[in-house]
Enzyme design. Sequence first.
Site, PDB file in Angstrom:
ATOM      1  N   HIS A  17      -9.924  38.452-114.481  1.00 21.82           N
ATOM      2  CA  HIS A  17      -8.961  38.938-115.476  1.00 21.82           C
ATOM      3  C   HIS A  17      -9.066  38.072-116.726  1.00 21.82           C
ATOM      4  O   HIS A  17      -8.393  37.047-116.859  1.00 21.82           O
ATOM      5  CB  HIS A  17      -7.534  38.897-114.904  1.00 21.82           C
ATOM      6  CG  HIS A  17      -6.506  39.526-115.792  1.00 21.82           C
ATOM      7  ND1 HIS A  17      -5.312  40.025-115.324  1.00 21.82           N
ATOM      8  CD2 HIS A  17      -6.483  39.740-117.132  1.00 21.82           C
ATOM      9  CE1 HIS A  17      -4.608  40.517-116.321  1.00 21.82           C
ATOM     10  NE2 HIS A  17      -5.290  40.341-117.438  1.00 21.82           N
ATOM     11  N   GLU A 204       3.225  43.878-115.547  1.00 18.48           N
ATOM     12  CA  GLU A 204       3.344  42.616-116.293  1.00 18.48           C
ATOM     13  C   GLU A 204       4.766  42.516-116.827  1.00 18.48           C
ATOM     14  O   GLU A 204       5.381  41.457-116.770  1.00 18.48           O
ATOM     15  CB  GLU A 204       2.303  42.570-117.433  1.00 18.48           C
ATOM     16  CG  GLU A 204       2.270  41.246-118.205  1.00 18.48           C
ATOM     17  CD  GLU A 204       1.163  41.181-119.262  1.00 18.48           C
ATOM     18  OE1 GLU A 204       0.416  42.178-119.426  1.00 18.48           O
ATOM     19  OE2 GLU A 204       1.048  40.133-119.928  1.00 18.48           O
TER      20      GLU A 204
HETATM   21  N1  HPA Z   1      -1.650  42.550-121.055  1.00 16.86           N
HETATM   22  C1  HPA Z   1      -1.911  43.720-121.630  1.00 16.86           C
HETATM   23  N2  HPA Z   1      -2.864  43.848-122.513  1.00 16.86           N
HETATM   24  C2  HPA Z   1      -3.603  42.810-122.841  1.00 16.86           C
HETATM   25  C3  HPA Z   1      -3.374  41.586-122.286  1.00 16.86           C
HETATM   26  C4  HPA Z   1      -2.349  41.453-121.320  1.00 16.86           C
HETATM   27  O1  HPA Z   1      -2.077  40.387-120.750  1.00 16.86           O
HETATM   28  N3  HPA Z   1      -4.282  40.746-122.816  1.00 16.86           N
HETATM   29  C5  HPA Z   1      -5.033  41.449-123.671  1.00 16.86           C
HETATM   30  N4  HPA Z   1      -4.624  42.709-123.693  1.00 16.86           N
HETATM   31 ZN    ZN Z   2      -4.858  40.997-119.305  1.00 16.71          ZN
END
Ligand code: HPA
Ligand code: ZN
Length: 349
Positions: A17, A204
């Site tokens: 990731h 997230e």
């Molecule tokens: N989340 C969503 N989109 C993203 C992220 C992330 O952590 N990093 C780069 N694009």
């Molecule tokens: Zn990411």
Amino acid sequence: MTAITEALRRLPKVELHCHVEGTMRPSTVVELASKNEIELPTSDPTQLYRYTSLDTFLEIFWLVQSVLGDGDDWARLAYESAVDGAEHGLVYRESFFTPARHLDAGQDLGDIVAGLAEGCVAAEEATGVRIMLIADIDRAYGPGPGLEMVQRLVELRRANAPGTDRVLGIGLDSTELGVDPTDFAPAFELAGRSGLRRTSHQGEVTPPTTIRAGVDVLGCERIDHGLSLLDDPELTQRFVDERIPLTVCPNSNIRIANAYPRLELHPYARMRELGLLATLNTDDPALTDLDLTYEYRSVMDAFGYTWDDMVTIALDGVEGSWLDPTDAGALRARITADADQLASSLATG
Ligand code: HPA
Ligand code: ZN
């Protein structure tokens, strides 16, 4: 650097990731902005690298992305990204790139992939690090452009276009709030049908319903972040039973999503205690002042992990990867052998 930090730096590590644009050196941001006549609000981009939420982060991520003007720029980015990772013991990465804004501005996916692959080859020759690619759909652009990107990718693969053999699969990133992941089902369905692997950022900043949609509707084999998974015990148990990998980025979750005030409060340790395949990753290291050594060291300290725990985490990266069984076995053996050597040098001081 203390002996344990140096050992963690040298431990061969996998990353599942990491966004290639989020690894861009600040000096490269400035140079490419100047080359492509993109106006930056400051001569020192690191002044912009403080965030209060995922969406405020994305504003900066998009600005940094916008300096990539052609295939040469993507090649330079991929090269520097891999070389910088190798400095911290990176040996294998499945790296995201998110080309929606570039495609919208008229760049061709074929040029982007060819450029990235060229940089990966050069870095592989220089350092031995191996980088494969995942083409991410940008949720902010909506399902239509997402499907078009996958269609173009499938077409390029069929034509055996340069670099397309490096693209293992597709992902989904960017803003989560107010977006229904199931809208992207046609793009994911096409990818699955065309032999591309599938992953997606879910949970997230959204509830576990999005994580469930990721696996059940989008057909994802792993989930990026998946922070809210533990809020659904039944789904958590399914991830444990089926060894569905999570690509967790603890320090990113503090610096980007502002999800926890301190690393000690992050659910990473709880995830692992429950038996989840929770891998360890940096997400956007150059935009968050992170690197893989720090990620491993800080997690070790925050959760009281031993050296062996950290080696297990490195090996879990192999299990969560999309390497074929032969390459995975070879990488596992390499990590184990190097880890044993590092452990004995730690013991003898
Ligand atoms: N989340 C969503 N989109 C993203 C992220 C992330 O952590 N990093 C780069 N694009
Ligand atoms: Zn990411």
